[in-house]
Write a protein that holds these residues in place. Structure first.
Motif, PDB file in Angstrom:
ATOM      1  N   MET A 262     -31.514   3.990  23.747  1.00  0.00           N
ATOM      2  CA  MET A 262     -30.719   3.996  22.471  1.00  0.00           C
ATOM      3  C   MET A 262     -30.629   5.291  21.768  1.00  0.00           C
ATOM      4  SD  MET A 262     -31.452   0.233  20.827  1.00  0.00           S
ATOM      5  CE  MET A 262     -29.808   0.270  19.674  1.00  0.00           C
ATOM      6  N   LEU A 263     -31.818   5.988  21.555  1.00  0.00           N
ATOM      7  CA  LEU A 263     -31.983   7.579  20.820  1.00  0.00           C
ATOM      8  C   LEU A 263     -31.647   8.291  21.956  1.00  0.00           C
ATOM      9  CD1 LEU A 263     -35.797   6.798  19.380  1.00  0.00           C
ATOM     10  CD2 LEU A 263     -33.373   7.073  17.986  1.00  0.00           C
TER      11      LEU A 263
ATOM     12  N   GLU B  75     -33.589  10.001  11.881  1.00  0.00           N
ATOM     13  CA  GLU B  75     -33.555  11.317  12.445  1.00  0.00           C
ATOM     14  C   GLU B  75     -32.668  11.682  13.362  1.00  0.00           C
ATOM     15  OE1 GLU B  75     -37.093  14.503  14.161  1.00  0.00           O
ATOM     16  OE2 GLU B  75     -37.444  12.248  13.640  1.00  0.00           O
ATOM     17  N   ALA B  76     -32.232  10.909  14.124  1.00  0.00           N
ATOM     18  CA  ALA B  76     -31.423  11.166  15.283  1.00  0.00           C
ATOM     19  C   ALA B  76     -30.045  11.048  14.699  1.00  0.00           C
ATOM     20  CB  ALA B  76     -31.402  10.118  16.495  1.00  0.00           C
TER      21      ALA B  76
ATOM     22  N   LEU C  76     -24.669  -1.112  19.114  1.00  0.00           N
ATOM     23  CA  LEU C  76     -24.594   0.577  19.012  1.00  0.00           C
ATOM     24  C   LEU C  76     -23.703   0.979  19.998  1.00  0.00           C
ATOM     25  CD1 LEU C  76     -25.754   3.342  18.367  1.00  0.00           C
ATOM     26  CD2 LEU C  76     -27.252   3.062  20.309  1.00  0.00           C
ATOM     27  N   LEU C  77     -22.587   1.546  19.483  1.00  0.00           N
ATOM     28  CA  LEU C  77     -21.439   2.035  20.472  1.00  0.00           C
ATOM     29  C   LEU C  77     -21.547   3.746  20.320  1.00  0.00           C
ATOM     30  CD1 LEU C  77     -19.322  -0.471  18.624  1.00  0.00           C
ATOM     31  CD2 LEU C  77     -19.321  -0.304  20.950  1.00  0.00           C
ATOM     32  N   ILE C  78     -21.497   4.230  21.510  1.00  0.00           N
ATOM     33  CA  ILE C  78     -21.478   5.544  21.660  1.00  0.00           C
ATOM     34  C   ILE C  78     -20.271   6.160  22.464  1.00  0.00           C
ATOM     35  CG2 ILE C  78     -22.518   7.550  22.583  1.00  0.00           C
ATOM     36  CD1 ILE C  78     -24.439   6.121  20.625  1.00  0.00           C
ATOM     37  N   ASP C  79     -19.407   6.826  21.422  1.00  0.00           N
ATOM     38  CA  ASP C  79     -17.955   7.706  21.859  1.00  0.00           C
ATOM     39  C   ASP C  79     -17.157   6.699  22.450  1.00  0.00           C
ATOM     40  OD1 ASP C  79     -19.014   9.997  20.935  1.00  0.00           O
ATOM     41  OD2 ASP C  79     -20.008  10.593  22.888  1.00  0.00           O
ATOM     42  N   ARG C  80     -17.308   5.407  22.069  1.00  0.00           N
ATOM     43  CA  ARG C  80     -16.459   4.258  22.603  1.00  0.00           C
ATOM     44  C   ARG C  80     -16.413   4.138  24.086  1.00  0.00           C
ATOM     45  NH1 ARG C  80     -12.562   2.081  18.656  1.00  0.00           N
ATOM     46  NH2 ARG C  80     -13.413   2.951  16.647  1.00  0.00           N
TER      47      ARG C  80
ATOM     48  N   THR D 243     -26.988  12.454  22.922  1.00  0.00           N
ATOM     49  CA  THR D 243     -25.842  12.648  23.784  1.00  0.00           C
ATOM     50  C   THR D 243     -24.335  12.626  23.159  1.00  0.00           C
ATOM     51  OG1 THR D 243     -25.860  10.858  25.083  1.00  0.00           O
ATOM     52  CG2 THR D 243     -27.345  12.604  25.622  1.00  0.00           C
ATOM     53  N   ALA D 244     -24.483  11.914  21.983  1.00  0.00           N
ATOM     54  CA  ALA D 244     -22.979  11.566  21.572  1.00  0.00           C
ATOM     55  C   ALA D 244     -22.252  12.831  20.899  1.00  0.00           C
ATOM     56  CB  ALA D 244     -23.195  10.644  20.321  1.00  0.00           C
ATOM     57  N   THR D 245     -20.898  12.840  21.268  1.00  0.00           N
ATOM     58  CA  THR D 245     -20.096  14.189  21.018  1.00  0.00           C
ATOM     59  C   THR D 245     -19.128  13.888  20.039  1.00  0.00           C
ATOM     60  OG1 THR D 245     -18.693  13.494  22.842  1.00  0.00           O
ATOM     61  CG2 THR D 245     -20.598  15.260  23.574  1.00  0.00           C
TER      62      THR D 245
END
Length: 364
Positions: free
Chosen positions: A30-31, A59-60, A122-126, A36-38
């Protein structure tokens, strides 16, 4: 077994599904994804502790917020606020992070406070989603909590279907009533409550139980279903389905321990095998049907998850994932004892707890 990459049998999943049953492995993944999320990071969590694990996430998130990534954090006001000391939590977050507390106490509508957001997303950049039963807390970490860490299950998906999860996140974030969005390329994402059906998850569970032909493997930390589902499980066993239930030997809620005997006795008499997980707190929520379908998510098999809280469960038609979850069930059974009519639970002040539990069972 800590992590497995699974390619679904369905042609709709072009990339791997990743399963997690160890918190340390999950939190690292997850971290790593957060870093890496933009564009955007969306988080829902019932519990977000202000402990060593929670601070790693803060922190992240702060680091990405300073880079201009849009971050929305939707935390339950009961599950997280009291644990994370709300004001201190807010002070630790970067000013560019948008934080919402779900359902804080309001004198104008006190009964609404009973409705909680129990989902974990947890959703990253869809494009990627992590979901399941894991909260953000050290209790799931072997490194920080030890061998008695919670036992849980989580998935990660990298696919276009992640947009479906984002729709559910957006609805709750904007306080829109949940609308069941239907099947999406072979995957069924099911909220427990929706405009379409007040008892959507309960009805879908009943359909799955009724459709089972050979086997049902259910893992749940809290087993307090309504009579409707109890009868469905009993009927399945009576028509020859191998129904197995994995529950904690000792729940973290005393009242649930008290009610256990009443429910388990009926199921055992109907031929259902119940196993009590011994080594640590069992928190996973999975259902495997006929070794070809899997349901996994945030909902327990209890009144709160079925009728009160906000939950999200995902139903896959995947023999590969079903085999993986079946293997997890079999391994967990090695650390469990089968419950019989003579099994006794260490319950303090039984004479006091039992009538109280019966009175409050719809609210537990």
């Amino acid at each position: 077994m800590e992590q497995c990459n699974l390619s679904s049998n369905s042609p709709y999943f072009q990339e791997a599904i990743t399963t997690f049953i160890e918190g340390d492995v999950l939190y690292k993944a997850m971290l790593d994804s957060i870093y890496t999320a933009t564009n955007e990071i969306l988080i829902e969590s019932y519990i977000f502790e202000l402990d060593v694990i929670g601070k790693q996430f803060i922190e992240a998130l702060n680091h990405k917020a300073k880079q201009g990534v849009v971050i929305k954090l939707h935390l339950d006001a009961v599950g997280s606020h009291k644990r994370a000391k709300g004001e201190q939590f807010e002070q630790l977050l970067d000013a560019n992070i948008t934080l919402k507390w779900f359902n804080r106490w309001r004198w104008q509508n006190p009964l609404q406070f009973n409705v909680r957001n129990h989902r974990k997303l947890l959703l990253i950049d869809r494009k990627s989603v992590f979901f399941g039963g894991f909260n953000i807390q050290k209790d799931n970490s072997k490194h920080h909590f030890g061998k008695t860490r919670w036992r849980d299950s989580h998935l990660k998906i990298d696919s276009d279907i992640v947009e479906l999860f984002c729709r559910y996140f957006d609805d709750l974030w904007h306080k829109r009533r949940q609308t069941y969005l239907g099947n999406f390329d072979g995957l069924d994402l099911i909220p427990n409550l929706s405009i379409n059906c007040r008892y959507l998850l309960r009805c879908r569970l009943n359909q799955l139980i009724e459709s089972a032909e050979s086997q049902l493997l259910c893992t749940t930390p809290y087993f307090l279903p309504d009579e409707f589902l109890i009868k469905a499980l009993i009927k399945a066993a009576q028509r020859g389905v191998d129904v197995q239930l994995l529950v904690p030997y000792q729940s973290d809620h005393q009242l649930i321990n008290v009610l256990a005997e009443k429910y388990y006795t009926r199921l055992i008499q109907a031929g259902i095998n119940i196993y009590a997980y011994l080594p640590r707190l069992l928190h996973a929520k999975t259902l495997v049907i006929d070794n070809k379908m899997v349901m996994i998510g945030s909902a327990n098999m209890d009144y709160r998850s079925l009728f009160i809280n906000h939950e999200l469960m995902c139903l896959f038609k995947s023999k590969t994932l079903a085999q993986e979850m079946t293997q997890c069930f079999v391994i967990d059974k090695l650390d469990a004892k089968q419950i019989t009519a003579k099994t006794k639970y260490m319950i303090k002040q039984w004479w006091l707890w039992r009538p109280l539990a019966a009175l409050l069972k719809h609210w537990l």
